[in-house]
Design an enzyme around this catalytic site. Structure first.
Site, mmCIF file in Angstrom:
data_model
loop_
_atom_site.group_PDB
_atom_site.id
_atom_site.type_symbol
_atom_site.label_atom_id
_atom_site.label_comp_id
_atom_site.label_asym_id
_atom_site.label_seq_id
_atom_site.Cartn_x
_atom_site.Cartn_y
_atom_site.Cartn_z
ATOM 1 N N GLU A 92 -0.557 -0.435 -4.433
ATOM 2 C CA GLU A 92 -1.852 -0.148 -4.355
ATOM 3 C C GLU A 92 -2.072 1.065 -3.935
ATOM 4 O OE1 GLU A 92 -3.950 -2.728 -1.715
ATOM 5 O OE2 GLU A 92 -3.296 -4.659 -2.697
ATOM 6 N N ASN B 68 0.844 -1.314 -0.109
ATOM 7 C CA ASN B 68 0.144 0.178 -0.032
ATOM 8 C C ASN B 68 0.876 1.240 -0.017
ATOM 9 O OD1 ASN B 68 -2.895 -0.925 0.364
ATOM 10 N ND2 ASN B 68 -1.784 -2.019 1.924
ATOM 11 N N ASP C 257 -7.011 0.792 -5.281
ATOM 12 C CA ASP C 257 -7.277 0.230 -4.021
ATOM 13 C C ASP C 257 -8.808 0.916 -3.663
ATOM 14 O OD1 ASP C 257 -7.349 -1.375 -1.879
ATOM 15 O OD2 ASP C 257 -5.463 -0.560 -0.925
ATOM 16 N N GLU D 295 -11.888 -7.625 -2.292
ATOM 17 C CA GLU D 295 -11.521 -7.651 -1.023
ATOM 18 C C GLU D 295 -12.709 -8.192 -0.023
ATOM 19 O OE1 GLU D 295 -8.034 -4.528 -0.068
ATOM 20 O OE2 GLU D 295 -9.937 -3.409 -0.655
HETATM 21 P P1 C2E Z 1 -6.558 -2.003 2.899
HETATM 22 O O1 C2E Z 1 -5.460 -1.623 1.643
HETATM 23 O O2 C2E Z 1 -7.876 -1.884 2.203
HETATM 24 O O3 C2E Z 1 -6.269 -3.346 3.267
HETATM 25 C C1 C2E Z 1 -7.225 -4.386 3.621
HETATM 26 C C2 C2E Z 1 -7.558 -4.420 4.923
HETATM 27 O O4 C2E Z 1 -8.700 -4.936 4.806
HETATM 28 C C3 C2E Z 1 -6.658 -4.952 5.815
HETATM 29 O O5 C2E Z 1 -6.740 -4.079 7.265
HETATM 30 C C4 C2E Z 1 -7.076 -6.338 6.123
HETATM 31 O O6 C2E Z 1 -6.508 -6.863 7.207
HETATM 32 C C5 C2E Z 1 -8.500 -6.200 6.086
HETATM 33 N N1 C2E Z 1 -9.337 -7.422 5.385
HETATM 34 C C6 C2E Z 1 -8.759 -8.274 4.692
HETATM 35 N N2 C2E Z 1 -9.595 -9.189 4.424
HETATM 36 C C7 C2E Z 1 -10.868 -9.065 5.036
HETATM 37 C C8 C2E Z 1 -12.028 -9.375 5.250
HETATM 38 O O7 C2E Z 1 -12.446 -10.882 4.995
HETATM 39 N N3 C2E Z 1 -12.923 -8.897 5.924
HETATM 40 C C9 C2E Z 1 -12.504 -7.576 6.805
HETATM 41 N N4 C2E Z 1 -13.634 -7.108 7.415
HETATM 42 N N5 C2E Z 1 -11.417 -7.193 6.377
HETATM 43 C C10 C2E Z 1 -10.437 -7.726 5.723
HETATM 44 P P2 C2E Z 1 -5.770 -3.555 8.053
HETATM 45 O O8 C2E Z 1 -4.474 -4.529 7.768
HETATM 46 O O9 C2E Z 1 -6.159 -3.289 9.324
HETATM 47 O O10 C2E Z 1 -5.428 -2.404 6.948
HETATM 48 C C11 C2E Z 1 -5.995 -1.218 7.168
HETATM 49 C C12 C2E Z 1 -5.535 -0.271 6.022
HETATM 50 O O11 C2E Z 1 -4.234 0.228 6.413
HETATM 51 C C13 C2E Z 1 -5.227 -0.806 4.594
HETATM 52 O O12 C2E Z 1 -6.663 -1.017 4.202
HETATM 53 C C14 C2E Z 1 -4.386 -0.095 4.131
HETATM 54 O O13 C2E Z 1 -5.201 1.199 3.516
HETATM 55 C C15 C2E Z 1 -3.526 0.717 5.458
HETATM 56 N N6 C2E Z 1 -2.408 -0.013 5.311
HETATM 57 C C16 C2E Z 1 -2.032 -1.247 5.898
HETATM 58 N N7 C2E Z 1 -0.546 -1.388 5.847
HETATM 59 C C17 C2E Z 1 -0.280 -0.211 5.058
HETATM 60 C C18 C2E Z 1 1.027 0.112 4.807
HETATM 61 O O14 C2E Z 1 1.962 -0.464 4.884
HETATM 62 N N8 C2E Z 1 1.262 1.278 4.060
HETATM 63 C C19 C2E Z 1 0.026 2.142 3.965
HETATM 64 N N9 C2E Z 1 0.302 3.338 3.615
HETATM 65 N N10 C2E Z 1 -1.066 1.813 4.451
HETATM 66 C C20 C2E Z 1 -1.306 0.461 4.911
HETATM 67 CA CA CA Z 2 -4.630 -2.330 0.073
HETATM 68 CA CA CA Z 3 -8.373 -2.137 0.073
#
Ligand code: C2E
Ligand code: CA
Ligand code: CA
Length: 831
Positions: free
Chosen positions: A682, A650, A712, A769
């Site tokens: 993304e 991301n 994304d 997703e």
């Molecule tokens: P995102 O890019 O939309 O990432 C997907 C999020 O959806 C992730 O939450 C993931 O754990 C969650 N997810 C995956 N499968 C499911 C599912 O079946 N049901 C539900 N309810 N959720 C699911 P996460 O890991 O908490 O990340 C949240 C957001 O944080 C990400 O959304 C992304 O926008 C951001 N993020 C995470 N890591 C990074 C990073 O390294 N850099 C940046 N810039 N943003 C990050």
């Molecule tokens: Ca993502």
């Molecule tokens: Ca996403």
């Protein structure tokens, strides 16, 4: 009279009478000459000169008398009594010196009269004592009438002679004085001689106390000679002194003239205007500069004018007629006050294009001097400096310190009128990126344009200021809530589109925080802090541009500040880790790659989700370091995976603002050895919208390197076709909210369908997703979705390479069964 003349003719020896007359004349001339000298001298010197003059006069008169006596020959004079002769000399010396001292000390008629009385009286006393000193075989009989006349004749001429001698200026008065003195002596002598008749009798005297006529002649000669010698010496000294004096006087005059000329020069070249007044309040002196200052013609100002006349003439040229009298009165009052109290501050008068500072100081002679300083330019400079100090140089809007002042006043007004005060703090979104990508000149232009439209939006009683950087603030006095809402609305329309901001071809957006007095704070600081908090809240929620302060925001602000502080250096301390969530191809259920998802193990708070700390990291700029760290870690990890597994990382909107992002990523790829085609970035749509041209430029560079770009969370933000059309994305990721909502919301299903259709028409693969159930899988399969990602196939977990090393199955049990379900539905074999 006849008797007197007979006496001269018959009883005197003519040559001696002539000699006496000569001595007398020389004495008189010497006395006058020396008297004139006295005026140059002062103090002791003056006293010495007076005494010398008195001695010359006394000695000379005494010698004159006794020469005449020697010439008076009754035929039987034996000699002169020593004591009486000496007494006569002492008396005439004493009275002469005293008379001159007196006359010099008291310059009045009485003074002159007393001095003449003393002088004439002394001479008369000398004469008669001298007569008494005659030793001869006869008795002197006195005719009292002649005696009185002789005394009067001795005194009268001196009443004129002494003042003329001491104070006369011309040679004529000097001659008159000398003549009068000689007259006094001569008249006294001969009248006195006429007053006596000698009656022969037996001589009765002792030769012990007697001087012979021969001895007497010697003494008289000594006296006469001394008189002349003293007079001559004194005259020589006095002449020299006088020459010196006159030379000094001439030099002084020349010097004075020079000083006068220089003074004129100085006056005319003075920077200040000047008017000098005498004790009678009349103008004595003025300079050209004064005339220039008040545009006066040389004829407008004349000697003898009063301050009122001058003020009327001067002010008449500078002020409108209606104001003249009032201003003149002010000038006169200020003058009185200035002359009464020393050290008073100058009086400043302001005219349309002229400011003058007038200072008046009393002079020792009772007059005063008024000086005029043209301080117009100084005032302008001061005003300019004040404006600079209180306004922002770039936009011309009030700066923070002026704003503080305006706000304090507005709070005051609100407090007294029962009104409310709205404070709107606004901060431009992504301004740093404008500066970085387009240069500071463009940034400045944007700020100026924003400032201009904000200023235009202000109505009476409303203020806007630039607090610094890209932060502005505005205030409004209001009563009803809708008035505040209207105000905020009007400000926000300044940011509606490129033309609205006037900042050229790019859009400037802003986040607004609003707080109101008295409900959100009673003082400036609190109101501004709360408006700031609301603004930060608006910044966080990209969808919401305007945020009103609510209680509890301070708590969240404190929390955010703490998080920001703790986040610094978290990667170095090993508090950050990356989890990986599998992405699968729906057709065959095979893993196509993993999405790298960041986690923070906070030492006190435990696991903090990226949704909580990424926005804060974006705000503080920490995201640059964190983002690079994630990229490096993810690429290093992916390099250990099978060749066909991609890694999705991301990228934050803020990172997309880094002009050297492509170079950084290229460096990481080289460093980790991951081929560019295996990296997918993304990016959300909102990250592109902010500054589309620049974002697309960077994305193109990345794509040119061989890196894939996925859009994304599609469907949540703008979801514009334009975005999809403007860049050849490699993947569209349908936001998880549509998938999780697809079971009970037909609209969610419709959107999934629409996005899939869009992907097909653009020939871009679509990943869904948030796939959590088999029903989701069925739905997506039915609609022709390409890839899936979700808890059904595995939660984000630790690095696949570690799992493999530990011999654990990468997908876990549920993932295996989900894949089997998928295959079952699709009718193919999993990898
Ligand atoms: P995102 O890019 O939309 O990432 C997907 C999020 O959806 C992730 O939450 C993931 O754990 C969650 N997810 C995956 N499968 C499911 C599912 O079946 N049901 C539900 N309810 N959720 C699911 P996460 O890991 O908490 O990340 C949240 C957001 O944080 C990400 O959304 C992304 O926008 C951001 N993020 C995470 N890591 C990074 C990073 O390294 N850099 C940046 N810039 N943003 C990050
Ligand atoms: Ca993502
Ligand atoms: Ca996403």
């Amino acid at each position: 009279m006849l008797l007197i003349l007979q006496c001269i003719r018959d009883r005197h020896d003519f040559p001696l009478v002539l000699l006496a007359a000569l001595v007398c004349a020389l004495t008189a001339i010497g006395t006058v000459r020396l008297s004139r000298q006295i005026r140059w001298a002062h103090g002791r010197e003056k006293t010495a000169w007076l005494a010398t003059t008195g001695i010359v006069a006394g000695l000379g008169i005494w010698a004159t008398h006794f020469i005449a006596m020697l010439g008076y020959d009754p035929g039987f004079v034996f000699g002169y009594d020593f004591a009486e002769t000496a007494a006569s000399l002492a008396i005439v010396l004493g009275t002469s010196v005293a008379a001159l001292l007196l006359a010099a000390r008291f310059d009045s008629k009485t003074g002159s009269f007393c001095s003449a009385l003393l002088m004439g009286g002394g001479v008369a006393a000398m004469h008669y004592l001298g007569m008494a000193a005659l030793e001869m075989p006869a008795i002197i009989r006195w005719d009292l009438g002649y005696v009185v006349v002789s005394v009067v004749l001795a005194i009268a001429p001196f009443t004129l002679a002494i003042p003329l001698a001491l104070r006369g200026q011309s040679a004529g008065t000097g001659a008159a004085a000398a003549m009068l003195m000689a007259f006094a002596v001569v008249l006294l002598h001969f009248t006195g001689m006429t007053a006596i008749s000698l009656i022969p009798s037996r001589a009765d005297f002792s030769s012990d106390t007697m001087m012979s006529p021969r001895a007497m002649s010697l003494w008289v000669f000594v006296a006469a000679f001394s008189t002349l010698a003293i007079a001559a010496t004194a005259a020589a000294i006095s002449r020299r002194a006088e020459i010196m004096m006159r030379r000094n006087e001439r030099l002084n005059n020349e010097r004075l003239e020079l000083v006068g000329r220089r003074l004129d020069l100085a006056l005319e070249n003075m920077h200040q205007g000047l008017c000098l007044f005498g004790a009678d309040g009349q103008l004595v002196l003025w300079n050209q500069r004064f005339l220039e200052m008040y545009r006066l013609a040389p004829g407008d100002i004349r000697l003898g004018m009063t301050m009122r006349d001058i003020a009327q003439a001067a002010i008449g040229n500078r002020a409108p007629p209606a104001e003249i009298e009032r201003r003149v009165m002010r000038v006169l009052n200020n003058l009185d006050a200035a002359l009464e109290s020393h050290g008073r501050a100058p009086d400043v008068s302001e005219y349309d294009d002229f400011v003058v500072s007038v200072r008046s100081r009393p002079l020792p002679d009772g007059g005063w001097v008024s000086t005029f300083d043209d301080i117009t330019e100084q005032r302008r400079t001061e005003a300019r400096i004040e404006h600079l100090a209180l306004h922002d140089g770039l936009t011309g809007l009030p700066n923070r310190s002026k704003f503080n002042d305006l706000m304090d006043r507005a709070i005051d007004i609100a407090a007294h009128s029962g009104a409310r005060l709205g404070v709107v703090v606004l901060d431009l979104d992504g301004f740093k990126e404008i500066n970085d990508s387009r240069g500071h000149a463009a940034g400045d232009e944007a700020l100026k344009a924003v400032a201009a439209s904000l200023r235009e939006a202000m109505l009476e009683g409303q203020n806007v200021a630039r607090l610094g950087g890209d932060e502005f603030a505005a205030t409004v006095l209001f009563r009803e809530n809708h008035e505040l809402a209207d105000f905020v609305d009007r400000i926000s329309t300044c940011f509606n589109g490129p033309s609205g901001s006037g900042a050229g071809d790019f859009v400037v957006k802003a986040s607004f925080g609003v707080a109101a007095y008295p409900e959100d704070g009673l003082d400036r600081e609190q109101l501004c802090n709360n408006a700031d908090l609301a603004m930060y809240r608006a910044k966080e929620n990209l969808g919401e541009r305007i945020c009103y302060y609510e209680k509890g925001m301070d708590e969240s602000a404190r929390y955010r500040r703490q998080i920001a502080a703790d986040l610094r250096g978290a990667a170095e301390r090993g508090e950050l880790i990356i989890l990986y969530q599998a992405q699968r191809t729906l057709k065959d259920g095979c893993i196509s790659g993993y999405e790298a998802l960041l986690r923070w193990h906070h030492p006190a708070r435990g696991l903090v989700t990226p949704c909580e700390f990424i926005p804060i990291a974006e705000e503080t700029g920490e995201i640059f370091a964190i983002g690079e760290w994630v990229l490096r870690q993810a690429c290093r990890e992916a390099a250990r995976w099978p060749e066909h597994h991609m890694v999705a990382v991301n990228l934050s909107a803020v990172q997309l603002g880094l002009p050297n992002l492509p170079e950084i990523i290229a460096g990481i790829l080289v460093e980790t050895g991951l081929p560019p085609r295996r990296l997918e970035l993304e990016i959300t749509e909102t990250a592109i919208i902010g500054d589309k041209a620049r974002a697309l430029h960077i994305l193109r560079k990345l794509k040119a390197m061989g890196v894939s770009i996925a859009i994304d969370d599609f469907g949540t933000g703008y979801s514009s076709l334009d975005t999809l059309n403007s860049f050849p994305f490699d993947k569209i990721k349908i936001d998880k909210s549509f998938v999780t909502g697809s079971e009970d919301r037909p609209q969610a299903r419709a959107i999934i369908r629409a996005v899939l259709a869009l992907g097909r028409s653009l020939d871009v693969p679509v990943l869904a997703e948030g796939v959590e159930t088999h029903l989701h899988v069925d739905l997506l399969q039915a609609e022709g979705c390409d890839q899936v990602q979700g808890f059904l196939f595995g939660r984000p977990q630790c690095a696949p390479s570690l799992m493999a090393a530990a011999g654990m199955e990468v997908d876990g049990a549920s993932a295996g069964s989900a894949a089997a379900h998928m295959l079952h539905s699709a009718g193919s074999t999993p990898s």
